[in-house]
Design a protein around this motif. Structure first.
Motif, PDB file in Angstrom:
ATOM      1  N   LEU A 214     129.309 117.208 -16.453  1.00  0.00           N
ATOM      2  CA  LEU A 214     130.248 116.229 -15.911  1.00  0.00           C
ATOM      3  C   LEU A 214     130.632 116.499 -14.461  1.00  0.00           C
TER       4      LEU A 214
ATOM      5  N   LEU B 242     130.910 107.838 -14.007  1.00  0.00           N
ATOM      6  CA  LEU B 242     130.496 108.292 -15.326  1.00  0.00           C
ATOM      7  C   LEU B 242     129.602 107.257 -16.000  1.00  0.00           C
TER       8      LEU B 242
ATOM      9  N   GLY C  10     128.963 119.359 -21.700  1.00  0.00           N
ATOM     10  CA  GLY C  10     129.943 118.603 -20.924  1.00  0.00           C
ATOM     11  C   GLY C  10     130.523 119.342 -19.741  1.00  0.00           C
TER      12      GLY C  10
ATOM     13  N   GLU D 281     128.986 113.454 -24.740  1.00  0.00           N
ATOM     14  CA  GLU D 281     128.021 114.413 -24.198  1.00  0.00           C
ATOM     15  C   GLU D 281     126.579 113.939 -24.405  1.00  0.00           C
TER      16      GLU D 281
ATOM     17  N   LEU E 187     126.073 111.964 -21.418  1.00  0.00           N
ATOM     18  CA  LEU E 187     125.995 112.768 -20.198  1.00  0.00           C
ATOM     19  C   LEU E 187     124.611 113.382 -20.011  1.00  0.00           C
TER      20      LEU E 187
END
Length: 699
Positions: free
Chosen positions: A169, A202, A165, A133, A136
């Motif tokens: 995401l 990602l 997250g 995270e 992210l």
């Protein structure tokens, strides 16, 4: 924030900031390096988050003042960050403390996503949970090309990705891929490699594992000079809804409401499309506040820790003495299990494996199975064509027992009939070297009885592999009263070399996994024999969230095999393993036992009820009655496993059930659930663990 009960338990992480000049005179990168306790993965507790927040707050000021052109964050090799400090989670006392942890995580990490300059995560190793995270929240992400462990495993532990997250995401990789990572991969314990993460979007850029920082710094300069980094558009509402609906149905099929975390995760992702950042993060805070002090979290952390400890080789081979070198292996039998074993042994040990069958026809069938097994490895990308040829050359199969003469280890994998296995051992003993090891892959028969007529029973050990051999991580290493230290040491060492987690168990009927599975199946069938409808009995254990229902498990095992093992356990352990005439009828019929019902879930077919006779009568139970009967039986059997010394304690039982039967983390394996629900006390008069460990939630 309210301090956790035991702050000293935290492994405090520090944030060290270094200014790095960017090539091409594009400015300065302020690089944050996360450093944890020596020899421990970097984790994030309240003090560590406070350290990171202080560093990022100062960098936010510098970014606003034009002192830095970018901010980067990386870990201390060999890891990036392993997520929240679980010791801190276990120390939380109430909702006030859990909310403080949730909010502190958001308040800290979102600084990376709200910086006045671009932010970059350099993933130099595993990034799990809160560690991922962190990445992210950054604008961009690089990763070492050899990183194998990127994951949001929170749902498996009874949590959700609650530091951003669930909101971040799906906006980055799309809703379907996000739900796959957050829910499906998490429940299965699957990691994502750097290459797969790059394919998902990602990770933006892969770098040389030996040059993570310098190559990432060079890429940062390229980005600041205008390099285009593609970003996918937000999925449309229909796509989002279809993915969420599919995930909801999948979670219900898997868990039947047994664990709340997966449901919460899906709903957080469902709302993420239209929720703003503040709203999405606040929703995560609300969910984490409840889950951080839930009994499922304590059970999940227990399961994670006992399986990890076992995988690290808690019982090392050195505990028992010197190991025997394994330079060649023999396998007696050419069936499915034998063929899988031969390929695993040849590929992992890099030694020749000689298989022996009783006639040419069966040898040919065994050779075909070995070829099929190797072909499967090629299709899966596990070996290339050259490697496949080497494997096929390493595994031979014939009918002459003498080909096993030079083997240091011989594993019998013939039919589950004691007299046949004893005959195999009797033929092998005079043939082999005096210190060669004789192993059996029996799933339930007495290893002691198997070797009782041998001159040297001390070299006999059970190696109970699970099907499919290549994928199932557990190996029950079964020792008898005669098994010597060298044999035990060699067996546990072999497990590690084969990539398995060894649990040493004493030679008692069914060992651990099959003894508990057959107790469960036997108790369900006993309820059916007493008049409970098959579909009621089958659905009754759904509230546990096990991988499959009892009749689906029965079909997987095979009614004939289950009947044989149940009979063995009945003979050895008595009437608590009750024989089932209906099971014998199922074995004789041979038809599939289950088929998809109206909801898509497997249900027993109508003819299965006919095999047991008309339901009803005074002995029939409702679903709760069946579940109570099953939980009482499991409590009794776990207590017996511990009291008989089959295992050293309940932790071993949980390792076996998680790794050998796929039982879920939210049960902790099984023993935390039996303690929490009061069944262990009701049946055994005591809890299996410290009474405070898995009692009511500390709220």
């Amino acid at each position: 924030m309210t301090a956790p009960q035991d702050p000293s338990a935290e492994q405090v992480t520090h944030a060290v900031v270094t200014d790095v000049p960017l090539p091409g005179d594009v400015g300065t990168l302020a690089l944050v390096t996360l450093t944890g306790s020596p020899g421990r993965p970097t984790t994030l507790g309240p003090r560590g988050l406070a350290n990171l927040q202080a560093a990022l707050t100062e960098l936010a000021r510098r970014a606003r003042d034009g002192e830095v052109a970018a901010v980067g964050i990386t870990g201390t090799p060999p890891v990036f960050a392993a997520g929240a400090d679980l010791d801190v989670v276990l120390a939380l006392r109430d909702h006030a403390e859990s909310r403080a942890v949730a909010e502190l995580g958001h308040d800290t990490l979102r600084l990376l996503g709200e910086m006045a300059v671009p932010t970059f995560a350099f993933l130099n190793g595993p990034a799990l949970g809160g560690g991922l995270e962190i990445a992210l929240h950054c604008t961009y992400r690089t990763a070492a090309a050899d990183v194998r462990a990127l994951a949001l495993p929170e749902v498996r532990l009874g949590l959700v990705p609650g530091w951003g997250g669930c909101w971040l995401l799906p906006r980055l990789v799309g809703v379907e891929a996000a739900l796959d990572v957050i829910v499906r991969r998490a429940l299965a314990g699957r990691m994502t490699s750097a290459a797969d993460a790059a394919a998902l979007g990602l990770v933006d850029h892969l770098v040389d594992p030996g040059r993570v920082v310098p190559d990432s710094v060079a890429w940062v300069a390229d980005v600041l000079r205008g390099l285009d980094v593609p970003r996918r558009a937000l999925d449309d509402a229909d796509t989002w809804q279809r993915a969420v609906d599919a995930a909801r149905a999948d979670v219900e099929r898997r868990l039947h409401g047994a664990a709340p975390a997966a449901v919460h995760a899906v709903e957080l992702v469902a709302a993420a499309r239209t929720a703003g950042r503040d709203e999405g993060f606040a929703a995560e805070d609300d969910v984490l506040t409840e889950l951080l002090v839930s009994p499922e979290v304590r059970a999940g952390i227990h399961a994670q820790r006992v399986t990890a400890r076992a995988a690290r080789g808690r019982r090392t081979a050195g505990d028992h003495g010197a190991r025997r070198a394994i330079r060649s292996v023999g396998v007696v039998g050419g069936g499915l299990m034998a063929s899988q074993l031969a390929v695993l042994l040849a590929s992992r040990l890099q030694v020749p494996v000689a298989m022996r069958e009783v006639d040419d026809e069966r040898a040919a069938q065994g050779r075909a199975r070995v070829r099929a097994e190797v072909a499967g490895l090629v299709r899966a990308g596990r070996v290339d064509e050259a490697g496949a040829e080497r494997l096929l050359e390493a595994v031979s199969i014939g009918t002459d027992l003498a080909v096993l003469r030079s083997a240091d280890l011989v594993i019998e994998a013939v039919t589950e009939v004691m007299s046949v296995k004893q005959q195999v051992f009797a033929e092998l003993e005079p043939l082999l070297a005096p210190d060669a090891i004789l192993a059996t892959n029996t799933s339930a028969l007495s290893v002691t009885t198997m070797g009782e007529h041998l001159a040297h029973p001390e070299r006999v050990v059970g190696l109970h592999f699970f099907n499919p051999v290549a994928k199932m991580p557990l190996l029950e290493v079964v020792h008898t009263a005669h098994t010597d230290a060298r044999t035990r040491a060699t067996a546990t060492d072999l497990a590690g070399r084969l990539g398995k987690t060894a649990v040493e168990v004493a030679d008692r009927p069914g060992f651990v996994v099959n003894r508990l599975l057959l107790r469960l199946l036997g108790d369900v069938l006993a309820c059916v024999e007493d008049g409970t409808p098959t579909r009621v009995a089958d659905a009754a254990i759904r509230p546990l969230g096990l991988p499959m229902g009892p009749f689906t498990l029965l079909q997987l095992v095979g009614p004939a095999v289950a009947g044989h093992v149940l009979g063995t356990l009945h003979d050895e352990l008595g009437d608590r393993f009750r024989l089932s005439p209906g099971l014998s009828r199922l074995a004789a019929d041979g038809r599939p036992l289950v088929a998809p019902g109206p909801t898509g879930e497997d249900e027993p077919q109508a003819w299965v009820q006919e095999a047991f006779g008309q339901p009803g009568g005074s002995g029939a139970r409702d679903a709760q009655g069946v579940l109570d009967h099953v939980l009482g039986g499991l409590s009794e059997e776990v207590g017996a496993l511990v009291s008989e010394g089959v295992v050293t304690g309940p932790d071993d039982v949980d390792v076996c059930m998680v790794l050998g039967a796929g039982w879920p983390f939210h049960l902790g394996g099984i023993t935390p659930y039996l303690d929490r629900t009061g069944w262990s006390t009701r049946v055994l008069g005591r809890t299996l663990h410290d009474p405070a460990a898995f009692g009511p939630s500390p709220v």
